[in-house]
Structures are given as structure tokens and as C-alpha cells.
Design a protein around this motif. Structure first.
Motif, PDB file in Angstrom:
ATOM      1  N   ASP A   3       0.881  -1.196  -0.017  1.00 37.67           N
ATOM      2  CA  ASP A   3       0.030   0.106   0.005  1.00 37.67           C
ATOM      3  C   ASP A   3       0.959   1.251  -0.027  1.00 37.67           C
ATOM      4  N   TRP A   4       0.444   2.395  -0.302  1.00 38.22           N
ATOM      5  CA  TRP A   4       0.952   3.750  -0.410  1.00 38.22           C
ATOM      6  C   TRP A   4       1.945   3.979   0.790  1.00 38.22           C
ATOM      7  N   ASP A   5       1.144   3.835   2.053  1.00 38.52           N
ATOM      8  CA  ASP A   5       1.549   4.162   3.223  1.00 38.52           C
ATOM      9  C   ASP A   5       3.161   3.389   3.455  1.00 38.52           C
ATOM     10  N   ASP A   6       3.251   2.010   3.029  1.00 36.48           N
ATOM     11  CA  ASP A   6       4.508   1.395   3.373  1.00 36.48           C
ATOM     12  C   ASP A   6       5.447   1.855   2.143  1.00 36.48           C
ATOM     13  N   LEU A   7       4.935   2.111   1.022  1.00 41.02           N
ATOM     14  CA  LEU A   7       5.837   2.641   0.198  1.00 41.02           C
ATOM     15  C   LEU A   7       6.528   4.048   0.279  1.00 41.02           C
ATOM     16  N   ARG A   8       5.699   4.895   1.118  1.00 42.47           N
ATOM     17  CA  ARG A   8       6.184   6.189   1.677  1.00 42.47           C
ATOM     18  C   ARG A   8       7.417   5.931   2.499  1.00 42.47           C
ATOM     19  N   VAL A   9       7.360   5.101   3.435  1.00 43.39           N
ATOM     20  CA  VAL A   9       8.209   4.706   4.553  1.00 43.39           C
ATOM     21  C   VAL A   9       9.440   4.184   3.755  1.00 43.39           C
ATOM     22  N   PHE A  10       9.236   3.283   2.813  1.00 44.90           N
ATOM     23  CA  PHE A  10      10.504   2.822   1.830  1.00 44.90           C
ATOM     24  C   PHE A  10      11.232   3.838   1.283  1.00 44.90           C
ATOM     25  N   LEU A  11      10.477   4.896   0.856  1.00 39.16           N
ATOM     26  CA  LEU A  11      11.039   5.826   0.116  1.00 39.16           C
ATOM     27  C   LEU A  11      11.839   6.706   1.275  1.00 39.16           C
ATOM     28  N   ALA A  12      11.321   6.991   2.165  1.00 43.27           N
ATOM     29  CA  ALA A  12      12.025   7.909   3.382  1.00 43.27           C
ATOM     30  C   ALA A  12      13.207   6.966   3.792  1.00 43.27           C
ATOM     31  N   VAL A  13      13.252   5.737   3.860  1.00 44.74           N
ATOM     32  CA  VAL A  13      14.542   4.917   4.137  1.00 44.74           C
ATOM     33  C   VAL A  13      15.449   4.866   3.251  1.00 44.74           C
ATOM     34  N   ALA A  14      15.180   5.193   2.117  1.00 45.93           N
ATOM     35  CA  ALA A  14      15.983   5.047   0.896  1.00 45.93           C
ATOM     36  C   ALA A  14      16.735   6.312   0.830  1.00 45.93           C
ATOM     37  N   ARG A  15      16.044   7.533   1.218  1.00 45.97           N
ATOM     38  CA  ARG A  15      16.517   8.756   0.997  1.00 45.97           C
ATOM     39  C   ARG A  15      17.192   9.062   2.313  1.00 45.97           C
ATOM     40  N   GLY A  16      17.056   8.509   3.379  1.00 47.04           N
ATOM     41  CA  GLY A  16      17.748   8.922   4.773  1.00 47.04           C
ATOM     42  C   GLY A  16      18.866   7.901   4.871  1.00 47.04           C
ATOM     43  N   GLU A  17      18.647   6.693   4.247  1.00 42.59           N
ATOM     44  CA  GLU A  17      19.631   5.508   4.483  1.00 42.59           C
ATOM     45  C   GLU A  17      19.732   5.036   6.038  1.00 42.59           C
ATOM     46  N   SER A  18      18.852   5.221   6.628  1.00 41.16           N
ATOM     47  CA  SER A  18      18.841   4.631   8.037  1.00 41.16           C
ATOM     48  C   SER A  18      17.183   5.025   8.736  1.00 41.16           C
ATOM     49  N   LEU A  19      17.127   4.154   9.437  1.00 37.53           N
ATOM     50  CA  LEU A  19      15.485   4.082  10.322  1.00 37.53           C
ATOM     51  C   LEU A  19      15.357   5.225  11.100  1.00 37.53           C
ATOM     52  N   SER A  20      16.459   5.659  11.802  1.00 39.62           N
ATOM     53  CA  SER A  20      16.047   6.760  12.415  1.00 39.62           C
ATOM     54  C   SER A  20      15.974   7.980  11.707  1.00 39.62           C
ATOM     55  N   ARG A  21      16.784   8.369  10.742  1.00 37.63           N
ATOM     56  CA  ARG A  21      16.443   9.537   9.934  1.00 37.63           C
ATOM     57  C   ARG A  21      15.190   9.523   9.064  1.00 37.63           C
ATOM     58  N   ALA A  22      14.832   8.255   8.602  1.00 33.36           N
ATOM     59  CA  ALA A  22      13.384   7.921   8.266  1.00 33.36           C
ATOM     60  C   ALA A  22      12.516   8.331   9.171  1.00 33.36           C
ATOM     61  N   GLY A  23      12.512   7.842  10.590  1.00 33.72           N
ATOM     62  CA  GLY A  23      11.534   8.045  11.698  1.00 33.72           C
ATOM     63  C   GLY A  23      11.294   9.577  11.934  1.00 33.72           C
ATOM     64  N   LYS A  24      12.378  10.269  11.711  1.00 35.86           N
ATOM     65  CA  LYS A  24      12.440  11.882  12.154  1.00 35.86           C
ATOM     66  C   LYS A  24      11.443  12.614  10.987  1.00 35.86           C
ATOM     67  N   VAL A  25      11.598  12.166   9.616  1.00 36.17           N
ATOM     68  CA  VAL A  25      10.797  12.825   8.691  1.00 36.17           C
ATOM     69  C   VAL A  25       9.419  12.469   8.495  1.00 36.17           C
ATOM     70  N   LEU A  26       9.149  11.224   9.184  1.00 32.60           N
ATOM     71  CA  LEU A  26       7.805  10.544   9.022  1.00 32.60           C
ATOM     72  C   LEU A  26       7.025  10.834  10.371  1.00 32.60           C
ATOM     73  N   LYS A  27       7.939  11.159  11.510  1.00 32.28           N
ATOM     74  CA  LYS A  27       7.441  11.319  12.672  1.00 32.28           C
ATOM     75  C   LYS A  27       6.918  10.113  13.404  1.00 32.28           C
TER      76      LYS A  27
END
Length: 300
Positions: A3-27
């Protein structure tokens, strides 16, 4: 099926190259991001990232998924724009990548004007002396000093800008005479660290036959502050000079450089109204502010 929500998380990790950086973007917390990535990998039947102490890197399968996820992201943004309408101002988040000269001395004034007129808009300015990757969505748009020669991007010239040799009056009062280019060898030169010049258009000093400036930085603002404190002579953007006191252009009849700024965007954003409207406001304001600051430098 993802679903789109999981793809949104995937893109955030791909851009940030870490779970923590993606988490900050996604809150979201990093553990939740990790579970969502695992859920997407299970749904796709493929491993999308390699995990290492350096972070999360895309696998071949993950790299192939990025372009599809970005296309869906663009479609979602266009759908949002269509539903919210164009008459309510620009909304959402826009991230701009820019070399630190433009980011420090031009973009703050321009962005301040845009966000004042569009209070629901979020703008991130990423000021780094390097080339940005639009394909990885490190930014929605980039201000560059060279037009890209490849990739699925669209680029428009914003404007030319000028640079001159400069020095602090406090330095000139104590230094040997500096009336012609032949006098330069007697002076300390400030410039870029040679092996950190990320774009050939920034190699100003090679035009003057100088390969190794004795005082150097990869940052435009640091170079200007070195000059302001009397460390030597260096090439500076005219638009940056009004921001400091006591620094003036020298040898203007002998050295005058011209470069250009370009606005570069991902081709998929061509028909995204929010990005189009922001880009138009950015270019218009950028040109006005550049002309204003260069006129001030000319009169000084």
C-alpha cells in the motif's frame, strides 16, 4: 500487494539511509519504521535493503522499486493539489538543495517572502557544498551552477551572477601594493580546497593560475569570513558582499567572472501544480534579490 503508506516509508528510508532519519521525517519511531519495511519486503517477496553499520542501502530490487514508488508519490501529490485547489496558496512541504553561497545569501530572503504569502507551506533548505541526487529525492528541486547532462530532470536557467576578487580594507592597509594581477603572488590567496571542488564551475582560481590556495575551505561563507577577518584575498560572489562590512571588490577592471544558477527538478514533477507554483515563485524572487544585491555591491 504493497500500500502507499508502506511505500512512503520505503522512500524515506531509501533517502535517509537509516531507520532513525526516516523516522524523524515521518514522525515515527525507528522500530515502527523497521516493521513497516519488513512488511513491505514480505509483501513484495524481495529484500529491498542491505543492512550494515553504515546504514540501509538499496538492493538491486529496492533500486528498481524506487522509480515506481516515486511515480506514485508524484501522482499522490498531484491528486492532493487537485483536491485542495490552486486558490488557497501553496501547501505541503518543499525541499530545496543549494550550494552554500546561494543558500546563505539569497535563499533566506526569497523563501521568507514565499512562506509569508503561503502560511501552510513548509520549506526545507539543504545547504551543502555537493551535488544533490534528485533520483533519490534528496530534494524536490536543486539550485545548481551547472546544467545536468543526464538523468530524468528538467532544468531552467535562473540568472547569471558575477564574482570578483575581494579583500578587507584592514588587510589592504597592511599588505603589499595590489594594483595589477602581477601583484597577486605577493598576497595570501583564499579559495576552495582543491580536492573538494564539487563542480568545475567553482574552480575560479585556476583561471588566475592558482592551484593551491594556502588558506582554503569548502564553504563559501567560511571563505568570505576569512577574507572579512583579513586572512587574504579571494574570489567572492557580488551578491554576498552586502552581508559583510569592510570587504570590497578589487581589480574589477582585470578580473570579472560570470557564472549561472539553474533550477533543476525531477521530470516527474513537471505537472505537479504545487511544485510548479513554488518553482515560479522561487525563480521570480531569486532573480529580484540577486539583482538587488549585485546593484548594492556595484555601488559600494
Amino acid at each position: 500487494m504493497a500500500d502507499w503508506d508502506d511505500l512512503r516509508v520505503f522512500l524515506a528510508v531509501a533517502r535517509g539511509e537509516s531507520l532513525s532519519r526516516a523516522g524523524k521525517v515521518l514522525k515515527l519511531d525507528a522500530a515502527t519504521v523497521g516493521r513497516r519495511v519488513a512488511r513491505l519486503e514480505a509483501a513484495m517477496g524481495a529484500r529491498l535493503f542491505t543492512r550494515s553499520p553504515q546504514g540501509y542501502g538499496l538492493t538491486d530490487e529496492g533500486g528498481r522499486l524506487v522509480s515506481h514508488a516515486q511515480a506514485i508519490e508524484s501522482e499522490m501529490a498531484r491528486a492532493h493539489d487537485a483536491l485542495t485547489g490552486a486558490g488557497e496558496g501553496i501547501t505541503g512541504q518543499v525541499r530545496i538543495g543549494a550550494p552554500d553561497g546561494a543558500a546563505n545569501y539569497l535563499l533566506p530572503q526569497v523563501v521568507a517572502e514565499i512562506v509569508a504569502e503561503n502560511p501552510a507551506l513548509e520549506v526545507h533548505i539543504v545547504a551543502l557544498p555537493r551535488v544533490f541526487s534528485l533520483s533519490r529525492r534528496e530534494a524536490d528541486m536543486v539550485i545548481a551552477v551547472s546544467r545536468p547532462e543526464q538523468g530524468r530532470v528538467i532544468a531552467h536557467k535562473i540568472a547569471d551572477y558575477r564574482l570578483h576578487l575581494t579583500a578587507a580594507q584592514s588587510y589592504l592597509d597592511k599588505a603589499p601594493p595590489l594594483t595589477t594581477l602581477d601583484d597577486l603572488p605577493a598576497h595570501r590567496i583564499i579559495g576552495y580546497i582543491p580536492d573538494m571542488i564539487f563542480d568545475r564551475e567553482l574552480d575560479y582560481l585556476s583561471d588566475l593560475g592558482i592551484d593551491q590556495p594556502p588558506v582554503a575551505s569548502n564553504s563559501v561563507s567560511v571563505q568570505l569570513n576569512l577574507i572579512r577577518h583579513g586572512a587574504g584575498v579571494g574570489v567572492v560572489h557580488d551578491f554576498a558582499l552586502p552581508a559583510v562590512d569592510g570587504v570590497r571588490r578589487i581589480l574589477t577592471d582585470q578580473v570579472s567572472l560570470t557564472r549561472a544558477f539553474h533550477l533543476v527538478r525531477h521530470a516527474d514533477d513537471r505537472n505537479t501544480p504545487r511544485i510548479e507554483r513554488f518553482a515560479a515563485a522561487l525563480v521570480s524572487g531569486f532573480r529580484r534579490e540577486l539583482a538587488r544585491l549585485e546593484a548594492l555591491a556595484e555601488r559600494a
